[in-house]
Design an enzyme around this catalytic site. Structure first.
Site, PDB file in Angstrom:
ATOM      1  N   ASP A  13      -6.618  -2.370   4.577  1.00 30.14           N
ATOM      2  CA  ASP A  13      -6.300  -3.602   3.866  1.00 30.14           C
ATOM      3  C   ASP A  13      -4.966  -4.139   4.383  1.00 30.14           C
ATOM      4  O   ASP A  13      -4.183  -3.403   5.002  1.00 30.14           O
ATOM      5  CB  ASP A  13      -6.220  -3.289   2.371  1.00 30.14           C
ATOM      6  CG  ASP A  13      -5.754  -4.475   1.557  1.00 30.14           C
ATOM      7  OD1 ASP A  13      -6.411  -5.527   1.614  1.00 30.14           O
ATOM      8  OD2 ASP A  13      -4.721  -4.352   0.867  1.00 30.14           O
ATOM      9  N   ASP A  15      -2.682  -7.160   2.528  1.00 27.08           N
ATOM     10  CA  ASP A  15      -1.725  -7.492   1.472  1.00 27.08           C
ATOM     11  C   ASP A  15      -1.538  -6.308   0.539  1.00 27.08           C
ATOM     12  O   ASP A  15      -2.487  -5.822  -0.074  1.00 27.08           O
ATOM     13  CB  ASP A  15      -2.207  -8.706   0.677  1.00 27.08           C
ATOM     14  CG  ASP A  15      -2.254  -9.969   1.522  1.00 27.08           C
ATOM     15  OD1 ASP A  15      -1.233 -10.300   2.125  1.00 27.08           O
ATOM     16  OD2 ASP A  15      -3.322 -10.603   1.579  1.00 27.08           O
ATOM     17  N   ASP A 208      -4.549  -0.756  -1.546  1.00 29.91           N
ATOM     18  CA  ASP A 208      -3.596  -0.670  -2.645  1.00 29.91           C
ATOM     19  C   ASP A 208      -4.158  -1.156  -3.962  1.00 29.91           C
ATOM     20  O   ASP A 208      -3.487  -1.074  -4.987  1.00 29.91           O
ATOM     21  CB  ASP A 208      -2.367  -1.533  -2.323  1.00 29.91           C
ATOM     22  CG  ASP A 208      -2.701  -3.024  -2.396  1.00 29.91           C
ATOM     23  OD1 ASP A 208      -2.207  -3.705  -3.321  1.00 29.91           O
ATOM     24  OD2 ASP A 208      -3.470  -3.502  -1.546  1.00 29.91           O
TER      25      ASP A 208
END
Length: 327
Positions: A13, A15, A208
């Site tokens: 990922d 961001d 996240d």
């Protein structure tokens, strides 16, 4: 043996995992550059094309080409292709890069519902407003299929959580009653597409956010490392349903070089955890034991409970220190 030794590729990922607002997070670049296995960058953000994302990755020091990036816009277009023939009209709510992608595949990009589009593709763009959302609603009411790049309600930026594509989609759904198909995480499409196209047999997903990155990896059957650098923190992990539980938990991407068993939920750092009614008691802990060691200790117990614990009650100085920033 390190975590990397168990896998033949990273599905990362962006961001909250690699960067925040385009600025690299601590340790992220070094960890990926030294991994020694291919890295593919999987993002729900459809506001930039793969070329632009790759350029941003190079700007922060990562070796990346457009082929190393999979955006939710690309995944959405792959889903739409089953409904389209060359030259068919497609209404794209989103960034110019999304429109260019659709046009490059041989479809006719239109701006109005009056052009009778067969599909409405909806991706994030800061420029999206009432007019674009209204044209989408009119087209969907007239029978166009509705496909969203992703349903993230928020977008992590340096100033905080901004309005995400899912919040814009919610407006169209409210106006039409139609819930779109979604190509982005937590759907498994991007993970499965990348693994099949690149021939990865043992990839590791890294993210996240539990309800997108991790849930998507779990749905695709891909082991997942959750890093505590972005959206989902200890409280979210304690309350995570089974479909959002990562294989590994770590403070940041330096964990790629650590032993995998040390990253799994279970007793460590000298801590002990037990159920007390609806709570968990966290006890003991060696001097210098870390917050993430305490978290892994508690998670093994919490995830065996029928419902999430109401409280985690520290019962030692080390436990008190380790849980001080959980809430």
């Amino acid at each position: 043996m390190s975590l990397l030794d168990r896998h033949d590729a990273l599905m990362l990922d962006l961001d909250g995992t690699l960067w925040e607002g385009g600025e690299a997070l601590p340790h992220a670049v070094d960890a990926v550059n030294s991994a020694g296995i291919p890295a593919v960058y999987i993002t729900n953000n459809a506001s930039r094309g793969a070329d632009e994302v790759a350029a941003m990755l190079r700007n922060v020091g990562l070796a990346a080409e457009a082929a190393d990036v999979r955006t939710s816009a690309q995944a959405a277009l792959t889903m739409a292709a089953a409904r389209l023939s060359p030259g068919d009209p497609v209404l794209v709510v989103g960034a110019q890069s999304f429109k260019d992608l659709v046009g490059a595949e041989g479809y006719r990009v239109v701006e109005s519902a009056d052009a009778a589009p067969k599909v409405v593709l909806h991706g994030h763009s800061p420029e999206t407003g009432w007019k674009q959302l209204s044209e989408a609603a009119l087209a969907i009411r007239a029978g166009a299929a509705y496909i969203a790049s992703n349903l993230d309600t928020t977008l992590p930026m340096q100033r905080g959580l901004m309005v995400g594509n899912g919040s814009m989609v919610a407006a169209v759904t409210s106006a039409t009653g139609v819930v779109p198909e979604s190509a982005g995480k937590p759907q498994p499409a991007m993970f499965l597409q990348v693994a099949a196209e690149r021939g990865f047999a043992r990839p590791l997903a890294v993210g996240d956010r539990l309800d997108t990155d991790i849930q998507g990896a779990v749905a695709a059957g891909v082991p997942a490392l959750h890093v505590l650098t972005g959206v989902s923190g200890p409280l979210a992990l304690l309350e995570a349903p089974e479909e959002q539980r990562p294989t590994y938990i770590a403070e940041d991407l330096r964990a790629l070089g650590q032993e995998p068993e040390a990253l799994r939920p279970g007793p460590q750092g000298g801590f002990g955890a037990r159920v007390d009614g609806k709570d968990i008691i966290l006890s003991h802990g060696r001097e210098g034991a870390t917050s993430v060691e305490a978290l892994r200790t508690v998670l093994q117990v919490a995830w065996a409970m029928d419902t999430p614990p109401e409280l985690v009650r520290p019962n030692s100085d080390a436990a008190e220190a380790a849980t001080a920033d959980w809430w």
